[in-house]
Design a protein around this motif. Structure first.
Motif, mmCIF file in Angstrom:
data_model
loop_
_atom_site.group_PDB
_atom_site.id
_atom_site.type_symbol
_atom_site.label_atom_id
_atom_site.label_comp_id
_atom_site.label_asym_id
_atom_site.label_seq_id
_atom_site.Cartn_x
_atom_site.Cartn_y
_atom_site.Cartn_z
ATOM 1 N N ARG A 22 0.842 -1.214 0.000
ATOM 2 C CA ARG A 22 0.000 0.000 0.000
ATOM 3 C C ARG A 22 0.872 1.258 0.000
ATOM 4 N NH1 ARG A 22 -5.363 -1.289 0.744
ATOM 5 N NH2 ARG A 22 -5.724 -3.380 1.583
ATOM 6 N N ARG A 23 1.965 1.255 0.754
ATOM 7 C CA ARG A 23 2.835 2.443 0.825
ATOM 8 C C ARG A 23 3.489 2.721 -0.538
ATOM 9 N NH1 ARG A 23 4.664 6.398 0.574
ATOM 10 N NH2 ARG A 23 5.918 7.699 1.942
ATOM 11 N N LEU A 24 3.939 1.665 -1.202
ATOM 12 C CA LEU A 24 4.614 1.851 -2.493
ATOM 13 C C LEU A 24 3.605 2.279 -3.561
ATOM 14 C CD1 LEU A 24 7.079 -1.190 -2.501
ATOM 15 C CD2 LEU A 24 7.500 1.150 -1.726
ATOM 16 N N ALA A 25 2.405 1.699 -3.515
ATOM 17 C CA ALA A 25 1.376 2.086 -4.486
ATOM 18 C C ALA A 25 1.020 3.565 -4.299
ATOM 19 C CB ALA A 25 0.134 1.202 -4.314
ATOM 20 N N ARG A 26 0.977 3.995 -3.022
ATOM 21 C CA ARG A 26 0.670 5.407 -2.725
ATOM 22 C C ARG A 26 1.747 6.323 -3.315
ATOM 23 N NH1 ARG A 26 1.254 7.969 2.408
ATOM 24 N NH2 ARG A 26 1.490 5.975 3.435
ATOM 25 N N ALA A 27 2.982 5.829 -3.377
ATOM 26 C CA ALA A 27 4.079 6.625 -3.948
ATOM 27 C C ALA A 27 4.099 6.541 -5.478
ATOM 28 C CB ALA A 27 5.406 6.135 -3.380
ATOM 29 N N GLY A 28 3.155 5.777 -6.043
ATOM 30 C CA GLY A 28 3.043 5.725 -7.500
ATOM 31 C C GLY A 28 3.820 4.598 -8.150
ATOM 32 N N LEU A 29 4.354 3.663 -7.357
ATOM 33 C CA LEU A 29 5.108 2.551 -7.948
ATOM 34 C C LEU A 29 4.162 1.469 -8.476
ATOM 35 C CD1 LEU A 29 7.393 3.985 -6.282
ATOM 36 C CD2 LEU A 29 8.385 1.733 -5.979
ATOM 37 N N GLN A 30 4.617 0.745 -9.473
ATOM 38 C CA GLN A 30 3.927 -0.452 -9.953
ATOM 39 C C GLN A 30 4.404 -1.610 -9.080
ATOM 40 O OE1 GLN A 30 1.757 -0.738 -12.657
ATOM 41 N NE2 GLN A 30 1.794 1.507 -12.543
ATOM 42 N N VAL A 31 3.484 -2.255 -8.392
ATOM 43 C CA VAL A 31 3.926 -3.257 -7.424
ATOM 44 C C VAL A 31 3.479 -4.661 -7.827
ATOM 45 C CG1 VAL A 31 4.004 -3.903 -4.988
ATOM 46 C CG2 VAL A 31 3.661 -1.498 -5.622
ATOM 47 N N THR A 32 4.443 -5.588 -7.784
ATOM 48 C CA THR A 32 4.143 -7.010 -7.935
ATOM 49 C C THR A 32 4.397 -7.681 -6.597
ATOM 50 O OG1 THR A 32 4.770 -7.033 -10.263
ATOM 51 C CG2 THR A 32 4.815 -9.147 -9.114
ATOM 52 N N GLY A 33 3.447 -8.490 -6.139
ATOM 53 C CA GLY A 33 3.599 -9.163 -4.852
ATOM 54 C C GLY A 33 3.628 -10.672 -5.018
ATOM 55 N N ILE A 34 4.455 -11.320 -4.205
ATOM 56 C CA ILE A 34 4.496 -12.788 -4.162
ATOM 57 C C ILE A 34 3.962 -13.233 -2.805
ATOM 58 C CG2 ILE A 34 6.027 -14.779 -3.964
ATOM 59 C CD1 ILE A 34 7.927 -13.477 -5.904
ATOM 60 N N ASP A 35 2.996 -14.142 -2.805
ATOM 61 C CA ASP A 35 2.535 -14.747 -1.551
ATOM 62 C C ASP A 35 1.785 -16.029 -1.889
ATOM 63 O OD1 ASP A 35 1.299 -15.270 1.089
ATOM 64 O OD2 ASP A 35 1.948 -13.227 1.531
ATOM 65 N N ASN A 36 2.099 -17.099 -1.197
ATOM 66 C CA ASN A 36 1.409 -18.378 -1.446
ATOM 67 C C ASN A 36 0.552 -18.792 -0.255
ATOM 68 O OD1 ASN A 36 3.317 -19.110 0.404
ATOM 69 N ND2 ASN A 36 3.920 -21.003 -0.628
ATOM 70 N N ASP A 37 0.257 -17.845 0.636
ATOM 71 C CA ASP A 37 -0.569 -18.108 1.826
ATOM 72 C C ASP A 37 0.034 -19.204 2.706
ATOM 73 O OD1 ASP A 37 -2.622 -17.526 3.564
ATOM 74 O OD2 ASP A 37 -4.106 -18.784 2.547
ATOM 75 N N ALA A 38 1.352 -19.233 2.768
ATOM 76 C CA ALA A 38 1.991 -20.236 3.635
ATOM 77 C C ALA A 38 1.605 -20.022 5.097
ATOM 78 C CB ALA A 38 3.510 -20.169 3.474
ATOM 79 N N ARG A 39 1.220 -18.799 5.457
ATOM 80 C CA ARG A 39 0.855 -18.550 6.866
ATOM 81 C C ARG A 39 -0.279 -19.478 7.319
ATOM 82 N NH1 ARG A 39 2.086 -14.622 10.773
ATOM 83 N NH2 ARG A 39 0.448 -14.415 12.319
ATOM 84 N N ALA A 40 -1.214 -19.780 6.385
ATOM 85 C CA ALA A 40 -2.305 -20.697 6.741
ATOM 86 C C ALA A 40 -1.763 -22.104 6.985
ATOM 87 C CB ALA A 40 -3.354 -20.713 5.632
ATOM 88 N N GLN A 41 -0.756 -22.476 6.215
ATOM 89 C CA GLN A 41 -0.144 -23.805 6.416
ATOM 90 C C GLN A 41 0.576 -23.870 7.761
ATOM 91 O OE1 GLN A 41 3.464 -24.734 4.203
ATOM 92 N NE2 GLN A 41 3.732 -26.125 5.935
ATOM 93 N N PHE A 42 1.258 -22.785 8.143
ATOM 94 C CA PHE A 42 1.985 -22.795 9.425
ATOM 95 C C PHE A 42 1.029 -22.816 10.616
ATOM 96 C CE2 PHE A 42 5.006 -19.757 7.011
ATOM 97 C CZ PHE A 42 5.689 -20.813 6.431
ATOM 98 N N PHE A 43 0.017 -21.943 10.581
ATOM 99 C CA PHE A 43 -0.740 -21.656 11.813
ATOM 100 C C PHE A 43 -2.231 -21.955 11.722
ATOM 101 C CE2 PHE A 43 2.604 -18.185 11.462
ATOM 102 C CZ PHE A 43 3.534 -18.839 12.246
ATOM 103 N N GLY A 44 -2.696 -22.519 10.580
ATOM 104 C CA GLY A 44 -4.125 -22.837 10.448
ATOM 105 C C GLY A 44 -4.872 -21.774 9.654
#
Ligand SMILES: NC(=O)c1ccc[n+]([C@@H]2O[C@H](COP(=O)([O-])OP(=O)(O)OC[C@H]3O[C@@H](n4cnc5c(N)ncnc54)[C@H](O)[C@@H]3O)[C@@H](O)[C@H]2O)c1
Length: 354
Positions: A22-44
């Motif tokens: 959100r901070r980078l988008a607010r500064a006008g950057l084009q943002v690509t994010g990587i996330d595979n929701d591993a947090r759900a695998q770790f903690f439910g």
């Protein structure tokens, strides 16, 4: 760095990653994010960060979300071959973030926190050598060495004698990272921290390493194993019993809003060279577990139910307050935006019934 530049954020849907997107988008950057929701695998499933990923896609039209496991070397390599030369900034927040969980599966912890960081650094070196690389490291690089400080109990918290050099400011970066109990997590994060420094020194990458204390925010999917303040407030709001592990609940942590971390990253990303900084909310944002429970109860109007397990968590800090003096000397415009009470009030407000 400015509008139109491209950034890559790993762990983009987690607490810190989503604030950074959100901070980078607010500064006008084009943002690509990587996330595979591993947090759900770790903690439910209650810890899943998928909803925050969907919110980012909804709120930010230019945002691209990639469901990639950072350990997938081929997928990472394809991404950098295709788009690496465009990345002006790479912010690496993806991690197995819990020192307790790391003992359940040390190999997976090290593969994510250490090996995948090395793979990412190598891709940056090959395909995006002009990018600034930011690593979210941890105060666990100092192991449990803070526990050797001459702490005394005063009321509901442990304190240092007033004339101790850390008493008013917190712990700075000169503390040894050697010969103490780190937990497997502390070791994998230390490996990532040192690798990032080495890629800056040996290969000339611009890099910033933030050794963070407790980070928080309403967006955190706090659980017993990770997300101290968020989990504590959720527990009080739900009327559940909070289990205090060791030290009688007098252990002290400082806490910092994820948005303040994102601001620090944005400032640091503009500076060439290597920076290694402790980052946290500092003394005014510090609380003991007992104090936090009392504040959460008072602010929510709900009783805090607690049980005290006398066994401390392995390597757990009795007292951690970050001295952010080095970072603030380099970036005087930065300061934590909330003290402990304001942070807890914001969590009570944001996590409470609507
Ligand atoms: N939250 C804290 O109190 C705190 C304190 C010190 C340091 N840190 C560090 O800050 C960083 C961010 O922490 P956070 O609280 O935002 O954690 P988080 O769990 O909320 O976010 C991390 C994100 O990374 C993703 N992820 C994990 N493994 C992945 C993989 N193999 N491939 C792709 N995505 C993956 C998760 O799904 C999650 O969304 C971590 O490196 C953590 O060690 C956090």
């Amino acid at each position: 760095m400015g509008p139109g530049d491209t950034a890559l954020v790993t762990g983009a849907h987690g607490l810190v990653g989503s604030a950074v997107v959100r901070r980078l988008a607010r500064a006008g950057l084009q943002v690509t994010g990587i996330d595979n929701d591993a947090r759900a695998q770790f903690f439910g499933t209650a810890a899943s960060t998928r909803a925050e990923g969907e919110a980012l896609c909804r709120d930010l039209p230019g945002y691209t979300a990639l469901d990639i496991d950072l350990r997938d070397r081929q997928a990472l390599s394809r991404l950098f071959q295709d788009r690496g030369r465009n990345f002006a900034l790479v912010v690496h927040t993806a991690a197995q973030p819990s020192h307790d969980w790391s003992a359940l599966d040390p190999v997976q912890d090290f593969a994510i926190n250490a090996v995948a960081t090395l793979d990412l650094l190598e891709q940056v070196r090959r395909h995006a050598p002009a990018a600034h690389f930011v690593l979210l490291s941890s105060n666990k690089v100092y192991g449990d060495r803070p526990n050797r400080l001459p702490l005394e109990q005063r009321g509901q918290r442990l304190v240092l004698p007033e004339d101790h050099p850390y008493a008013a400011t917190g712990i700075d970066e000169s503390m040894s990272i050697d010969q103490s109990r780190h937990s497997v997590f502390g070791v994998s994060k230390t490996a990532a921290d040192l690798l990032t420094q080495e890629y800056a020194l040996r290969f000339g990458l611009d890099a910033t390493v933030f050794r963070a204390g407790c980070l928080t925010g309403v967006a955190h999917r706090g659980t017993a194993l990770h997300g101290f303040l968020n989990h504590l407030v959720r527990t009080v709001l739900a009327g559940d019993t909070y289990t205090v592990c060791g030290y009688g609940g007098c252990q002290v942590r400082d806490n910092l809003l994820a948005g303040d971390v994102a601001d620090a990253i944005w400032l640091a990303a503009a500076r060439p060279g290597l920076g290694v900084y402790n980052l946290g909310g500092g003394p005014s944002a510090s609380v003991s577990v007992l104090e936090a429970l009392e504040m959460a109860s008072e602010l929510s109007g709900r009783p805090a139910r607690l049980e005290i397990d006398p066994a401390a968590r392995y390597g757990d800090h009795k007292w951690w307050i970050s001295d952010t003096g080095r970072f603030r000397a380099a970036f005087p415009q930065w300061a934590p935006s909330r003290d402990a009470r304001a942070l807890i009030a914001e969590l009570v407000d944001g996590l409470g019934p609507r």
